[in-house]
Design an enzyme around this catalytic site. Structure first.
Site, PDB file in Angstrom:
ATOM      1  N   ARG B 332       0.799  -1.229   0.000  1.00  0.00           N
ATOM      2  CA  ARG B 332       0.000   0.000   0.000  1.00  0.00           C
ATOM      3  C   ARG B 332       0.824   1.269   0.000  1.00  0.00           C
ATOM      4  NH1 ARG B 332      -4.450  -2.087   4.379  1.00  0.00           N
ATOM      5  NH2 ARG B 332      -5.434  -3.507   2.908  1.00  0.00           N
ATOM      6  N   HIS B 403      -5.989   5.432   6.443  1.00  0.00           N
ATOM      7  CA  HIS B 403      -6.750   4.210   6.581  1.00  0.00           C
ATOM      8  C   HIS B 403      -6.490   3.458   7.883  1.00  0.00           C
ATOM      9  CE1 HIS B 403      -8.726   0.586   5.373  1.00  0.00           C
ATOM     10  NE2 HIS B 403      -7.639  -0.122   5.480  1.00  0.00           N
TER      11      HIS B 403
HETATM   12  C1  LIG Z   1     -12.760   0.627   5.554  1.00  0.00           C
HETATM   13  C2  LIG Z   1     -11.773  -0.292   6.197  1.00  0.00           C
HETATM   14  C3  LIG Z   1     -11.530  -1.538   5.657  1.00  0.00           C
HETATM   15  C4  LIG Z   1     -10.617  -2.406   6.247  1.00  0.00           C
HETATM   16  N1  LIG Z   1     -10.402  -3.629   5.678  1.00  0.00           N
HETATM   17  C5  LIG Z   1      -9.541  -4.486   6.272  1.00  0.00           C
HETATM   18  C6  LIG Z   1      -9.333  -5.788   5.719  1.00  0.00           C
HETATM   19  O1  LIG Z   1      -9.914  -6.155   4.701  1.00  0.00           O
HETATM   20  N2  LIG Z   1      -8.488  -6.624   6.361  1.00  0.00           N
HETATM   21  C7  LIG Z   1      -7.832  -6.258   7.500  1.00  0.00           C
HETATM   22  O2  LIG Z   1      -7.112  -7.079   8.037  1.00  0.00           O
HETATM   23  N3  LIG Z   1      -8.023  -5.041   8.037  1.00  0.00           N
HETATM   24  C8  LIG Z   1      -8.849  -4.142   7.459  1.00  0.00           C
HETATM   25  N4  LIG Z   1      -9.029  -2.904   8.009  1.00  0.00           N
HETATM   26  C9  LIG Z   1      -8.405  -2.579   9.296  1.00  0.00           C
HETATM   27  C10 LIG Z   1      -9.174  -3.230  10.419  1.00  0.00           C
HETATM   28  O3  LIG Z   1     -10.543  -3.218  10.144  1.00  0.00           O
HETATM   29  C11 LIG Z   1      -8.968  -2.548  11.762  1.00  0.00           C
HETATM   30  O4  LIG Z   1      -7.624  -2.300  11.964  1.00  0.00           O
HETATM   31  C12 LIG Z   1      -9.436  -3.447  12.882  1.00  0.00           C
HETATM   32  O5  LIG Z   1     -10.740  -3.887  12.655  1.00  0.00           O
HETATM   33  C13 LIG Z   1      -9.353  -2.756  14.231  1.00  0.00           C
HETATM   34  O6  LIG Z   1      -9.947  -3.579  15.213  1.00  0.00           O
HETATM   35  P1  LIG Z   1      -9.866  -3.207  16.719  1.00  0.00           P
HETATM   36  O7  LIG Z   1     -10.613  -4.256  17.466  1.00  0.00           O
HETATM   37  O8  LIG Z   1      -8.468  -2.969  17.121  1.00  0.00           O
HETATM   38  O9  LIG Z   1     -10.609  -1.797  16.859  1.00  0.00           O
HETATM   39  P2  LIG Z   1     -12.070  -1.286  16.406  1.00  0.00           P
HETATM   40  O10 LIG Z   1     -12.815  -2.271  15.632  1.00  0.00           O
HETATM   41  O11 LIG Z   1     -11.863   0.072  15.869  1.00  0.00           O
HETATM   42  O12 LIG Z   1     -12.843  -1.171  17.783  1.00  0.00           O
HETATM   43  C14 LIG Z   1     -12.594  -0.168  18.700  1.00  0.00           C
HETATM   44  C15 LIG Z   1     -13.565  -0.341  19.842  1.00  0.00           C
HETATM   45  O13 LIG Z   1     -13.182   0.527  20.890  1.00  0.00           O
HETATM   46  C16 LIG Z   1     -14.279   1.279  21.337  1.00  0.00           C
HETATM   47  N5  LIG Z   1     -13.763   2.559  21.797  1.00  0.00           N
HETATM   48  C17 LIG Z   1     -12.885   3.389  21.180  1.00  0.00           C
HETATM   49  N6  LIG Z   1     -12.619   4.437  21.966  1.00  0.00           N
HETATM   50  C18 LIG Z   1     -13.353   4.274  23.091  1.00  0.00           C
HETATM   51  C19 LIG Z   1     -13.502   5.027  24.267  1.00  0.00           C
HETATM   52  N7  LIG Z   1     -12.839   6.143  24.472  1.00  0.00           N
HETATM   53  N8  LIG Z   1     -14.356   4.553  25.209  1.00  0.00           N
HETATM   54  C20 LIG Z   1     -15.037   3.401  25.039  1.00  0.00           C
HETATM   55  N9  LIG Z   1     -14.901   2.646  23.940  1.00  0.00           N
HETATM   56  C21 LIG Z   1     -14.077   3.082  22.983  1.00  0.00           C
HETATM   57  C22 LIG Z   1     -15.215   1.353  20.168  1.00  0.00           C
HETATM   58  O14 LIG Z   1     -16.524   1.545  20.644  1.00  0.00           O
HETATM   59  C23 LIG Z   1     -15.014  -0.016  19.536  1.00  0.00           C
HETATM   60  O15 LIG Z   1     -15.839  -0.952  20.183  1.00  0.00           O
HETATM   61  C24 LIG Z   1      -9.928  -2.021   7.414  1.00  0.00           C
HETATM   62  C25 LIG Z   1     -10.165  -0.760   7.953  1.00  0.00           C
HETATM   63  C26 LIG Z   1     -11.046   0.114   7.329  1.00  0.00           C
HETATM   64  C27 LIG Z   1     -11.184   1.489   7.883  1.00  0.00           C
END
Ligand SMILES: Cc1cc2nc3c(=O)[nH]c(=O)nc-3n(C[C@H](O)[C@H](O)[C@H](O)COP(=O)(O)OP(=O)(O)OC[C@H]3O[C@@H](n4cnc5c(N)ncnc54)[C@H](O)[C@@H]3O)c2cc1C
Ligand code: FES
Lengths: 250, 639
Positions: B332, B403
């Site tokens: 990327r 992203h």
């Molecule tokens: C459009 C898009 C497409 C993508 N496609 C891919 C893909 O195909 N393959 C891949 O591997 N990755 C992909 N990614 C990246 C991937 O989706 C994310 O990096 C990953 O899902 C993050 O997961 P996470 O559990 O760390 O956080 P998130 O799913 O962002 O969850 C964060 C959580 O924390 C909570 N939270 C945040 N701040 C607070 C706060 N202050 N107080 C209380 N709760 C809070 C939110 O409510 C949420 O529940 C993509 C990202 C995007 C934007």
């Protein structure tokens, strides 16, 4: 483009609400519906009026957070969610009515925001396959016919937005429940809990105050994830079979 | 006073480290687990999988998210897929190759031991998800299908149409709901963490605000786990969901947790170009499109012709030309930088000139429109809906957009920060992707951290905490709660002239310009001058209407933007301090003759971990040097 908006304003769940008039001015036709509301909110803030509260998060049509009934239609005209609706679908100087999703099981929070946590309660009642983490067998040891997998995916596509409930004259949640019951029931992995799942989820749905399905199919017509009403027939079958087995204790 | 960072990497050969570590880790006996209270903030892939698994193990878990349901976490939006080294395609994949690709993709700025563990665990993730009923794509024979993704030469990506994140998250969410029904997890939706509470230097609780009632209170626990996602929205426009924020990790940073590599941000090459200033977010077009789409711009500057009028020989398929081995499938960072380069040369397309073509006409000719529709139908539909253009007939226009953020809170091999008891999972930590993340590996990391790593490593901390319960009655809790309340009152009392969104947009434009796809010392210094001024203006002139004791979205946004205004400075400082180019961090001063990122392994082969030193004080930089025993450091080449 310019629009006349009639927006439902309600301070909180305990206060009554009413429609208020707003002008949406100089909105680019490429703006999305929610961006149009953002523009209106920016101008309200400038004049010291509380912005209109509405839910949204992904703005890509997948998280199911956005809602709104637009001119009487959940998620507005066309397929897809409110966040995927673009202003070019409207004519200049149109009057647009904007209301929250209304259902007894979705109590209002503020303005256009309602509480849809009843859906979480339904999933809690049985919308899962229990697998202790780490104890799963090798993924390819259980082939799944492509047709079943594809159909399960169609059901699993439900985004849990609640438009089906908002569209239904009886506020039934059948399409939502049938989507989960079918997704898991179509897969070999989901068989062990198939009967208890459908019974518990349907009971919970009734308990939470969702109405009963009278086959209006408004739900299917507006579903942004295009979940098919045929899954409701599957739900009814599964439920009848599971209930009968329970009565006969076989 | 400089801190020594111990990443706690187990000794022994790479392939044995994780099993050895698990074997040597402390255990909490099943009858003792219910005595431990754990806080998990976040219900995305990382948080939901962690909360569900820890609940299943018998711990007493509280899980928090700001959305109205855990199912709506930002992970839901991931489209493309999740990697795993299953080698089902028999194309030469292996755990080692996934490990190697990820290290190389990250431009040699991640830890070997962590990445190897991730590659190993990838196998278990697929098993787990399939057993839960995740409807991955299948072949006619009923076995799992795969596709390839940028930056690699094997097909190891598992996917569920264009909705992989949705299906994986629903799997984790359902497991979480099951634990909620069992009573091991209590869920707090529409609740935002505002601060971390330390007792004797250990993370023992959080301050939260109920977003419906506005009530502020505290929760105590034996350990705190943050899984709060990435900070891409510091740029205002990004592909992230509107609510994504840095608040939880930034607050923890201000309480002592080190922030690692904040300047490592990922700009995704295939997004729909910006169309106007009213725009609230950008939309990603899945990277999988590059499997069939060919990227090009006109050879001539400012060519006014429509794409179908430009003959093949007058088109520059610049990725295929410059990178014959990987072509359109380069990682990327490289694809993004090259798009910027051709647009900077005046060869960009579309109304703004900030766009390149992603052309499917050759693929349609080769495979037929129906095959392309089957592969990407929903993406083409989405594109048409947004742009009013039919990509079956005319090439898509794409441009890079923010992203993903590789930086995050520093964690050791146990996923614990330097603050005892504070653990960080998923995109919120810095751990596995170095300076550039490969496609389909964030979902893998989130689930690895949540299902498999933390449930086993957290016992190493908990075993030392028997009988040391904290209580919300302690003065530390009262003080933190009071601070949070004062801050909210302050935001509401400013009653200035500018909206929160105006500040957010201004900050976004500034960091996109100075700390985006290309950075240099002069621009970064300029940003470092401007950000404190912007922040000062915010605290004097922001207008947040309404009340604190109610549902107030402007107030939520104000709190998040206030934190972005502090965080942005650290991001720019980190970018300025790293005098090399690597992965997504491209410093104009450091490039090869061909314009590729020029690393400086002698001076910068380290993790830059920043320690908060108080307001108006330069933070302390603490380095964790990276050792490479199994991969040879080399100039990344995709030619
Ligand atoms: C459009 C898009 C497409 C993508 N496609 C891919 C893909 O195909 N393959 C891949 O591997 N990755 C992909 N990614 C990246 C991937 O989706 C994310 O990096 C990953 O899902 C993050 O997961 P996470 O559990 O760390 O956080 P998130 O799913 O962002 O969850 C964060 C959580 O924390 C909570 N939270 C945040 N701040 C607070 C706060 N202050 N107080 C209380 N709760 C809070 C939110 O409510 C949420 O529940 C993509 C990202 C995007 C934007
Ligand atoms: S905001 Fe996510 S579906 Fe509309």
């Amino acid at each position: 483009m310019n629009f006349k908006l009639k927006v439902w304003r309600q301070k909180d769940g305990a206060s009554p609400g009413s429609f208020k008039d707003y002008d949406a001015k100089d909105v680019p036709s490429e703006a999305s519906f929610l961006e149009m509301l953002d523009i209106v909110n920016e101008s309200l803030a400038a004049s010291g009026e509380d912005p209109i509260a509405f839910d949204s998060d992904c703005r890509e049509g997948i998280c199911g957070t956005c809602s709104l009934v637009i001119n009487g239609i959940p998620h507005g005209p066309g397929k897809g969610t409110t966040c995927q609706l673009y202003m070019r679908r409207f004519a200049d100087s149109d009057t647009i009515w904007i209301e929250p999703f209304r259902a007894a099981a979705f109590p209002p929070i503020k303005d256009l925001v309602v509480d849809r946590s009843a859906f979480d309660r339904i999933i809690e009642a049985g919308g899962y396959i229990v697998v202790r983490t780490g104890s799963a067998p090798e993924a390819n040891s259980l082939p799944v016919a492509k047709h079943d997998a594809d159909l399960a995916m169609e059901a699993a596509a439900c985004i849990g937005c609640g438009a089906c409930v908002a569209a239904c004259p009886n506020s039934a949640a059948m399409l939502f429940v049938s989507a989960k019951v079918s997704h898991l029931g179509l897969l070999p992995q989901g068989q062990a809990e198939r009967e208890s799942r459908v019974i518990h989820m349907v009971r919970k749905m009734d308990e939470l105050g969702f109405g009963s399905c009278r086959n209006h199919y408004e739900c299917e017509a507006i579903c942004p994830a295009e979940v098919s009403a045929t899954f409701m027939a599957r739900l009814n079958q599964d439920y009848a079979l599971a209930s009968a087995k329970k009565v006969l204790a076989v | 006073m400089s801190m020594i960072l111990d990443p706690k990497i187990p000794s022994g050969p790479l392939e044995k480290k994780w099993s050895k570590h698990r074997g040597e880790s402390k255990l909490v006996a099943p009858n003792n687990r219910p005595k431990f209270d754990l806080i998990v903030v976040g219900s995305g892939l990382a948080g939901a999988s962690a909360a569900a698994t820890l609940g299943e193990l018998g711990y007493n878990v509280k899980c928090f998210c700001f959305q109205d349901s855990p199912r709506r976490a930002h992970s839901i939006a991931a489209q493309g897929g999740i990697n795993a080294a299953k080698n089902y395609q028999n194309d030469g994949d292996s755990v080692f190759r996934l490990f190697y690709d990820t290290i190389k993709g990250g431009d040699f700025r991640s830890r070997e031991a962590n990445v190897y563990r991730l590659a190993e665990i990838s196998l278990n993730i697929i098993d787990q998800c399939v057993a839960q009923g995740v409807p991955f794509a299948r072949e006619y024979g009923g076995l799992l299908a795969n596709r390839s993704f940028g930056g690699v030469q094997v097909s190891r990506t598992f996917y569920a149409r264009g909705q992989t994140g949705q299906q994986l998250l629903l799997g984790a969410y359902q497991a979480l709901q099951h634990e909620i029904a069992e009573g091991t997890v209590k869920m707090y939706p529409r609740t935002e963490m505002l601060d971390l509470v330390l007792v004797n230097g250990h993370a023992k609780g959080i301050v939260v605000r109920n977003l419906v009632t506005g009530e502020i209170n505290t929760h105590a626990a034996d350990a705190v786990i943050l899984a709060t996602g990435g900070y891409g929205n510091v740029f205002y426009l990004s592909t992230n969901a509107k609510g994504c924020n840095v608040t939880a990790t930034w607050r923890a940073h201000k309480r002592g947790a080190l922030f690692a590599n904040p300047c490592f941000t990922q700009i995704h090459p295939t997004c729909i170009p910006v169309s106007g200033p009213y725009q609230a977010k950008l939309t990603l077009m899945s990277e999988s499109l590059r499997n069939d789409g060919r990227v090009w711009v006109p050879k001539k500057k400012g060519d006014p012709r429509s794409p179908d009028q430009i003959p093949k020989e007058e088109r520059d398929y610049y990725l295929e030309r410059k990178y014959p081995a990987f072509g359109n499938l380069v990682p990327r960072d490289i694809a993004s930088r090259n798009a910027k380069e051709v647009c900077d040369q005046g060869r960009g397309v579309g109304p703004s000139g900030l766009g390149v073509y992603l052309d499917f006409s050759d693929a349609i000719q080769r495979h037929g429109e129906s095959t392309i529709r089957e592969r990407y139908g929903n993406l083409f539909e989405m594109y048409q809906n947004i742009t009013n253009e039919n990509a079956y007939k005319t090439p898509m226009r794409i441009y890079p957009a923010v992203h993903y953020t590789m930086g995050g809170l520093w964690v050791d091999y146990n996923l614990m920060t330097n603050v005892p008891g504070l653990h960080v999972l998923g995109e919120a930590n810095f751990s596995d992707h170095g300076a550039n993340r490969l496609g389909a590996s964030a979902l893998m990391q989130g689930l690895s951290d949540g299902y498999f790593v933390i449930p086993s490593t957290i016992a190493n901390y908990l075993a030392t905490q028997m009988g040391k319960k904290a209580s919300t009655e302690q003065p530390e809790f009262k003080a933190a709660e009071n601070e949070a309340r004062c801050r909210i009152n302050r935001l509401l009392s400013i009653k200035g002239k500018k909206t929160v969104t105006t500040f957010h947009r201004e900050l976004g434009l500034l960091v996109w310009d100075k700390c985006g796809m290309a950075r240099d010392a002069q621009g970064l210094q300029e940003a470092l001058q401007k950000i404190p001024a912007m922040r000062a203006e915010f605290w004097e002139n922001v207008n947040v209407l309404g009340d604190g004791a109610e549902f107030n979205q402007a107030l939520e946004h104000a709190g998040r933007v206030a934190d972005f205004l502090e965080f942005a400075e650290l991001m720019c400082l980190d970018a300025l301090e790293r005098n090399e180019s690597c992965g997504g961090h491209f410093r104009l001063e450091f490039q090869t003759k061909e314009g590729e990122a020029l690393r400086d392994d002698e001076h910068y082969c380290h993790v830059a971990a920043w320690e908060y030193a108080g307001p108006h004080t330069r933070p302390n930089l603490i380095k964790e040097s990276l050792g490479f025993e199994y991969v040879k450091l080399s100039q990344r080449s995709y030619k």
